[in-house]
Design a protein around this motif. Structure first.
Motif, PDB file in Angstrom:
ATOM      1  N   VAL A 203       0.856  -1.184   0.000  1.00 58.42           N
ATOM      2  CA  VAL A 203       0.000   0.000   0.000  1.00 58.42           C
ATOM      3  C   VAL A 203       0.892   1.234   0.000  1.00 58.42           C
ATOM      4  O   VAL A 203       1.940   1.256   0.658  1.00 58.42           O
ATOM      5  N   GLY A 204       0.483   2.264  -0.722  1.00 61.06           N
ATOM      6  CA  GLY A 204       1.238   3.505  -0.734  1.00 61.06           C
ATOM      7  C   GLY A 204       0.392   4.635  -1.275  1.00 61.06           C
ATOM      8  O   GLY A 204      -0.726   4.425  -1.765  1.00 61.06           O
ATOM      9  N   HIS A 205       0.916   5.841  -1.174  1.00 63.52           N
ATOM     10  CA  HIS A 205       0.250   7.011  -1.723  1.00 63.52           C
ATOM     11  C   HIS A 205       1.115   7.530  -2.864  1.00 63.52           C
ATOM     12  O   HIS A 205       2.272   7.870  -2.661  1.00 63.52           O
ATOM     13  N   ASN A 206       0.552   7.561  -4.075  1.00 66.31           N
ATOM     14  CA  ASN A 206       1.342   7.800  -5.288  1.00 66.31           C
ATOM     15  C   ASN A 206       2.430   6.723  -5.364  1.00 66.31           C
ATOM     16  O   ASN A 206       3.620   7.005  -5.507  1.00 66.31           O
ATOM     17  N   LEU A 207       1.996   5.484  -5.296  1.00 68.73           N
ATOM     18  CA  LEU A 207       2.895   4.336  -5.117  1.00 68.73           C
ATOM     19  C   LEU A 207       3.793   4.087  -6.325  1.00 68.73           C
ATOM     20  O   LEU A 207       4.869   3.506  -6.178  1.00 68.73           O
ATOM     21  N   LYS A 208       3.379   4.521  -7.501  1.00 66.24           N
ATOM     22  CA  LYS A 208       4.210   4.304  -8.693  1.00 66.24           C
ATOM     23  C   LYS A 208       5.592   4.919  -8.505  1.00 66.24           C
ATOM     24  O   LYS A 208       6.604   4.334  -8.909  1.00 66.24           O
ATOM     25  N   PHE A 209       5.656   6.082  -7.877  1.00 58.53           N
ATOM     26  CA  PHE A 209       6.932   6.741  -7.612  1.00 58.53           C
ATOM     27  C   PHE A 209       7.818   5.863  -6.734  1.00 58.53           C
ATOM     28  O   PHE A 209       9.007   5.650  -7.026  1.00 58.53           O
ATOM     29  N   ASP A 210       7.262   5.323  -5.649  1.00 56.96           N
ATOM     30  CA  ASP A 210       8.043   4.493  -4.724  1.00 56.96           C
ATOM     31  C   ASP A 210       8.491   3.188  -5.383  1.00 56.96           C
ATOM     32  O   ASP A 210       9.625   2.747  -5.195  1.00 56.96           O
ATOM     33  N   VAL A 226      -0.743  -4.264  -5.564  1.00 61.03           N
ATOM     34  CA  VAL A 226      -0.679  -2.965  -4.885  1.00 61.03           C
ATOM     35  C   VAL A 226      -2.059  -2.351  -4.693  1.00 61.03           C
ATOM     36  O   VAL A 226      -3.019  -2.671  -5.403  1.00 61.03           O
ATOM     37  N   PHE A 227      -2.124  -1.425  -3.723  1.00 59.60           N
ATOM     38  CA  PHE A 227      -3.272  -0.561  -3.497  1.00 59.60           C
ATOM     39  C   PHE A 227      -2.722   0.846  -3.298  1.00 59.60           C
ATOM     40  O   PHE A 227      -1.819   1.050  -2.486  1.00 59.60           O
ATOM     41  N   ASP A 228      -3.273   1.800  -4.021  1.00 64.77           N
ATOM     42  CA  ASP A 228      -2.774   3.171  -3.967  1.00 64.77           C
ATOM     43  C   ASP A 228      -3.874   4.075  -3.415  1.00 64.77           C
ATOM     44  O   ASP A 228      -4.959   4.183  -3.997  1.00 64.77           O
ATOM     45  N   THR A 229      -3.608   4.729  -2.288  1.00 66.17           N
ATOM     46  CA  THR A 229      -4.621   5.591  -1.670  1.00 66.17           C
ATOM     47  C   THR A 229      -4.885   6.839  -2.495  1.00 66.17           C
ATOM     48  O   THR A 229      -5.965   7.425  -2.406  1.00 66.17           O
ATOM     49  N   MET A 230      -3.911   7.265  -3.306  1.00 66.60           N
ATOM     50  CA  MET A 230      -4.163   8.401  -4.192  1.00 66.60           C
ATOM     51  C   MET A 230      -5.205   8.022  -5.251  1.00 66.60           C
ATOM     52  O   MET A 230      -6.112   8.804  -5.548  1.00 66.60           O
ATOM     53  N   ALA A 231      -5.087   6.814  -5.804  1.00 65.84           N
ATOM     54  CA  ALA A 231      -6.072   6.342  -6.779  1.00 65.84           C
ATOM     55  C   ALA A 231      -7.443   6.182  -6.127  1.00 65.84           C
ATOM     56  O   ALA A 231      -8.472   6.518  -6.726  1.00 65.84           O
ATOM     57  N   MET A 232      -7.461   5.692  -4.899  1.00 61.60           N
ATOM     58  CA  MET A 232      -8.737   5.517  -4.204  1.00 61.60           C
ATOM     59  C   MET A 232      -9.401   6.870  -3.948  1.00 61.60           C
ATOM     60  O   MET A 232     -10.619   7.014  -4.107  1.00 61.60           O
ATOM     61  N   PHE A 294       2.233   6.290   8.268  1.00 59.45           N
ATOM     62  CA  PHE A 294       1.173   6.184   9.284  1.00 59.45           C
ATOM     63  C   PHE A 294      -0.146   6.712   8.715  1.00 59.45           C
ATOM     64  O   PHE A 294      -1.189   6.052   8.800  1.00 59.45           O
ATOM     65  N   TYR A 295      -0.119   7.920   8.146  1.00 56.37           N
ATOM     66  CA  TYR A 295      -1.350   8.509   7.617  1.00 56.37           C
ATOM     67  C   TYR A 295      -1.820   7.801   6.351  1.00 56.37           C
ATOM     68  O   TYR A 295      -3.024   7.765   6.066  1.00 56.37           O
ATOM     69  N   THR A 296      -0.894   7.246   5.583  1.00 56.30           N
ATOM     70  CA  THR A 296      -1.297   6.453   4.412  1.00 56.30           C
ATOM     71  C   THR A 296      -2.094   5.236   4.853  1.00 56.30           C
ATOM     72  O   THR A 296      -3.111   4.882   4.243  1.00 56.30           O
ATOM     73  N   ARG A 297      -1.639   4.596   5.934  1.00 61.75           N
ATOM     74  CA  ARG A 297      -2.369   3.448   6.458  1.00 61.75           C
ATOM     75  C   ARG A 297      -3.776   3.863   6.918  1.00 61.75           C
ATOM     76  O   ARG A 297      -4.766   3.156   6.678  1.00 61.75           O
ATOM     77  N   GLU A 298      -3.878   5.014   7.595  1.00 61.74           N
ATOM     78  CA  GLU A 298      -5.183   5.488   8.050  1.00 61.74           C
ATOM     79  C   GLU A 298      -6.114   5.768   6.864  1.00 61.74           C
ATOM     80  O   GLU A 298      -7.311   5.441   6.911  1.00 61.74           O
ATOM     81  N   LEU A 299      -5.576   6.378   5.803  1.00 59.04           N
ATOM     82  CA  LEU A 299      -6.390   6.642   4.626  1.00 59.04           C
ATOM     83  C   LEU A 299      -6.878   5.342   3.997  1.00 59.04           C
ATOM     84  O   LEU A 299      -8.034   5.229   3.581  1.00 59.04           O
ATOM     85  N   PHE A 300      -5.985   4.367   3.911  1.00 57.16           N
ATOM     86  CA  PHE A 300      -6.348   3.094   3.285  1.00 57.16           C
ATOM     87  C   PHE A 300      -7.472   2.409   4.062  1.00 57.16           C
ATOM     88  O   PHE A 300      -8.438   1.901   3.474  1.00 57.16           O
ATOM     89  N   GLU A 301      -7.360   2.382   5.384  1.00 59.74           N
ATOM     90  CA  GLU A 301      -8.398   1.760   6.195  1.00 59.74           C
ATOM     91  C   GLU A 301      -9.732   2.479   6.016  1.00 59.74           C
ATOM     92  O   GLU A 301     -10.799   1.855   5.976  1.00 59.74           O
ATOM     93  N   LEU A 302      -9.673   3.795   5.893  1.00 58.07           N
ATOM     94  CA  LEU A 302     -10.888   4.585   5.736  1.00 58.07           C
ATOM     95  C   LEU A 302     -11.509   4.382   4.362  1.00 58.07           C
ATOM     96  O   LEU A 302     -12.703   4.115   4.220  1.00 58.07           O
ATOM     97  N   PHE A 303     -10.683   4.482   3.336  1.00 61.85           N
ATOM     98  CA  PHE A 303     -11.190   4.396   1.967  1.00 61.85           C
ATOM     99  C   PHE A 303     -11.756   3.025   1.635  1.00 61.85           C
ATOM    100  O   PHE A 303     -12.761   2.911   0.942  1.00 61.85           O
ATOM    101  N   ARG A 304     -11.099   1.977   2.087  1.00 63.34           N
ATOM    102  CA  ARG A 304     -11.586   0.651   1.705  1.00 63.34           C
ATOM    103  C   ARG A 304     -12.896   0.319   2.405  1.00 63.34           C
ATOM    104  O   ARG A 304     -13.600  -0.597   2.000  1.00 63.34           O
TER     105      ARG A 304
END
Length: 813
Positions: A203-210, A226-232, A294-304
């Motif tokens: 999981v990442g935010h703008n994960l393509k860069f990483d 992968v799961f990308d919170t920016m895409a979500m 940390f905040y990426t994980r919080e976003l992922f839990e919220l968005f999914r």
């Protein structure tokens, strides 16, 4: 009686269009009421979402939506977004953000634990020395699993010095005592990290860069799921707000930004070219990196929890690791040809400038400039060995100066209005009041602008994004609401052969450039969605849709259509896809508006189902300000709510064009994803995509394999994903480079080449050195070849060359 704002839904998950629907209903109610009252939050005692009443957290003041002088959602975006995120804020968890630095041994122990007991997912982020992986190193790597409560980070580079100073900024920092890892430790870390990633989802935010950085530097050897919170966030909120991690967290969790300290250190770096995260002290950058995950994980839990899955979102997730891979590979550039082309354009630009400077009015202006400079610089001129030549150079008109071009147009030639853009120049050119000399200047200026733009931005600009002999494109998967990819690569003039000819094969004399393109994809999609019999029949018979449209317009049999009439049909087809006006069509075909309208009437009279479907879309968009593509892509079109007729008309056009574009984009991406694994252990590689086309760097040993498997994958879409009522076809272009590619079709071991005689001959000459072949039939514009075998019969090998290493382990959809 308690007043409730009801959010009606027929699904269990949260969707943006639920709120848009309520918004639209309230807006229409307010606009139709005699009092034209605007609902406010205070008018409601609670909000009911999915049958659950929420009474706490409602704003005390503020209107629900601004509608009195409403311009789409543009003026109330912030308030609308605030209301939209209300259930998130009420449901937010009482978390405490934490970040912790690990030693090398702690990092290895943590990763070993993940390997022994794989987590559901691993959130990953990297801080780097730049934007392009080949030009720098990773400085900090941070991670945390679904069960962790802390964002962990480990430094790969230690920075304890910072020499920049700027008033008003707090640039103090603690010294970081932990040393840098040794080469052996880094190697061990890479091995362990790559094994962990193979066994879990990332999981990442703008994960393509990483992923690009981790793959390039050896921390990933197999691309993960992968799961990308920016895409979500993009699919949840469209483009109503910036999709940056800090902005989303600020709105959804009501937290202060944690990157202020990092921003201060970046702002203090001068000049701007020095700005780099790799120069920020490790103690500051590491803390920031840990909070990022940390905040990426919080976003992922919220968005999914709230986001409804869709085919379009799944396609984006699958595409992210593939594009990370192809961006690292790059597109090969012929630098010798690039320099030659740049020099040729430089000569053309010089001649155009000389032509402009020779105009009488320009000569008089430059003479006046020279006299003024001579009078004001009399003392300074004595310092120059040849003062007249210096002043003469300074007195020349600068064609890149907006002020000087405006002076010539509106003072020297006395034209009305202002501005020097292309549309303004075109209007002056067509105006009957414009003098012949002014027209000559405008024509030369437009020619100069065109050649100068191509040279500076594209031909010379390629080198700025190049590494060795490779152009490193950056594809934005979330750049448009329709799903079409965007990048600097997409802005290159696609019809300019000089630019396209710079891209060739990395395999030199053993390679070819291959581009495939869906044939008339958007028309096929319109035929599918409208179930128009005429279009379906044309594609079922594999006929030319442009010729068929011309036949409908001119009331002829398709076999009687001339090349000029086919060109007219092509213009009409694009006009239908992009919903162009009769005026625009008349300008393209150089006919009257009434003639253009007559053509459109003739066409739509023969395709009644398409016409009825298009009218229905225009009507439906007035009932709800969004559309949904067949692949589940949700696209808001708020301009339909504008008080301006032009905005409403634009929204109606978009309701048709966005559907075909969005569905078409998902078809191209889906086919690309499904084909990607088929290049495993092949030297040939996927290198890019532009709209409906996909580009490949083709090794000669893969020629027939790629041509045959591409056709099978791209034309035979699975019915469970795309239940199309007509077939799709792809066209192949093959050549020594992109600009000189010939149309090619493949049957068994036979190749039919079509194109310019010179391009066909160049392609055949290269093939003769690589294959045993026979020319079956040949003319000036076609050549039929039969290939019997390879000339170089050595066993095809598993590629282990690091420059062309493939990471094709990604599965099909």
């Amino acid at each position: 009686m308690e007043k409730l704002l009801l959010i009606q839904r027929d699904r269990s998950n949260f969707l943006l269009n639920d709120f848009l629907s309520v918004f639209f209903d309230i807006t229409m109610h307010s606009m139709n009421s005699s009092s034209r009252g605007i609902p406010e939050f205070k008018d409601f005692d609670a909000v009911v979402i999915a049958g659950k009443k929420i009474s706490e957290g409602l704003p005390k003041t503020g209107k629900v939506f601004v509608v009195s002088d409403y311009l789409a959602l543009k003026r109330s975006t912030d308030l609308f977004y605030e209301y939209l995120t209300l259930p998130f804020k009420i449901k937010k968890r009482g978390f405490k953000p934490r970040s912790e630095c690990l030693t090398f041994q702690q990092t290895m122990d943590k990763l070993t634990g993940y390997l022994t007991d794989p987590p559901k997912y691993l959130v990953v982020d990297v801080e780097t020395e730049g934007l392009i992986p080949k030009f720098g190193n990773i400085t900090v790597i941070s991670f945390m699993s679904d069960t962790d409560d802390i964002g962990y980070w480990y430094p790969l580079k230690v920075v304890n010095e910072y020499s920049y100073v700027k008033k008003g900024l707090d640039l103090s920092f603690e010294q970081f005592d932990q040393g840098m890892p040794t080469t052996k430790e880094v190697f061990q870390l890479k091995e362990l990290f790559s094994e962990v990633v193979k066994k879990t989802k990332v999981v990442g935010h703008n994960l393509k860069f990483d992923l690009k950085w981790l793959s390039e530097h050896g921390y990933i050897t197999k691309m993960p799921e992968v799961f990308d919170t920016m895409a979500m966030a993009f699919f949840l909120f469209s483009k109503m707000k910036p999709l940056k991690l800090k902005v989303l967290s600020s709105y959804l969790f009501e937290v202060d930004s944690w990157d202020d300290r990092v921003d201060d250190f970046i702002k203090a770096m001068t000049p701007a070219s020095d700005r780099c995260y790799g120069k920020i002290p490790t103690s500051v950058l590491g803390e920031y990196a840990g909070l990022d995950v940390f905040y990426t994980r919080e976003l992922f839990e919220l968005f999914r929890t709230f986001l409804t899955p869709s085919d379009a979102l799944e396609i984006i997730f699958k595409a992210i690791p593939i594009f990370a891979d192809l961006e690292n590979k790059g597109m090969h550039i012929n630098k010798a040809r690039q320099k030659e082309t740049s020099k040729r354009y430089e000569n053309i630009i010089f001649n155009v400038k000389e032509k402009i400077h020779s105009l009488p009015s320009i000569k008089r202006l430059e003479a006046k400039n020279f006299q003024a400079l001579a009078e004001t610089n009399e003392k300074k001129a004595k310092r120059f060995k040849n003062p007249d030549s210096v002043l003469l150079k300074k007195s020349k008109v600068n064609l890149n100066s907006y002020r000087q071009k405006s002076t010539i147009l509106y003072e020297v030639f006395g034209l009305p209005g202002e501005g020097t853009d292309k549309n303004r120049l075109q209007k002056h050119l067509s105006a009957y009041t414009t003098t012949p000399e002014a027209k000559e200047f405008i024509e030369s200026l437009m020619e100069y602008n065109a050649y100068n733009k191509i040279k500076t931005t594209y031909i010379d600009g390629l080198l700025k994004k190049s590494w060795k002999d490779f152009y490193l494109a950056d594809f934005n998967l979330l750049g448009t609401v329709t799903g079409r990819l965007s990048s600097p690569f997409h802005t290159m003039p696609s019809r300019n052969k000089d630019i396209k000819s710079l891209f060739d094969s990395r395999f030199g004399d053993e390679g070819f450039f291959l581009s495939i393109d869906y044939s008339q994809l958007e028309l096929a999609i319109l035929g599918h969605m409208s179930e128009e019999d005429s279009i379906i029949e044309t594609f079922n018979n594999h006929e030319d849709m442009h010729a068929k449209t011309a036949a409908l317009i001119f009331n002829k049999d398709i076999s009687e259509i001339t090349g000029e009439e086919r060109s007219t049909g092509k213009t009409i087809n694009f006009a239908i896809s992009y919903q162009s006006s009769a005026k625009s069509i008349s300008e393209s075909l150089m006919i009257t508006e009434s003639e253009a309208e007559k053509m459109m009437e003739n066409f739509f009279a023969k395709v009644p189902k398409l016409y009825a479907w298009m009218e229905k879309q225009k009507k439906d968009i007035t009932k709800k300000p969004w559309i949904k593509s067949p692949s589940g892509r949700f696209i808001p079109i708020p301009d339909i709510l504008s008080e301006y007729t032009s905005d409403k008309a634009s929204a109606k056009r978009c309701s048709i064009n966005y559907q075909s574009q969005g569905f078409g984009s998902d078809i191209v991406l889906f086919s690309l994803i499904n084909y990607y694994p088929k290049l495993a252990n092949k030297r040939s590689c996927l290198i890019g995509t532009v709209h409906d086309s996909v580009q490949f760097d083709l090794h000669y040993k893969d020629l027939f394999y790629v041509l045959n498997t591409l056709k099978d994958t791209f034309e035979n879409l699975p019915r469970d994903k795309f239940n199309l009522c007509l077939p799709l076809y792809i066209d192949f272009d093959l050549g020594l480079n992109w600009g000189e590619a010939c149309s090619v079709s493949c049957t068994d071991q036979k190749l039919l080449l079509k194109g310019k005689k010179e391009n066909i001959e160049n392609t055949i000459n290269r093939m003769k050195n690589l294959f045993e072949l026979e020319i079956v039939d040949q003319s000036d514009e076609t050549c039929l070849l039969e290939v019997s075998s390879l000339k170089k019969m050595e066993q095809y090998y598993e590629n282990k060359d690091s420059d062309v290493q493939q990471n094709h382990q990604f599965g099909q959809l």
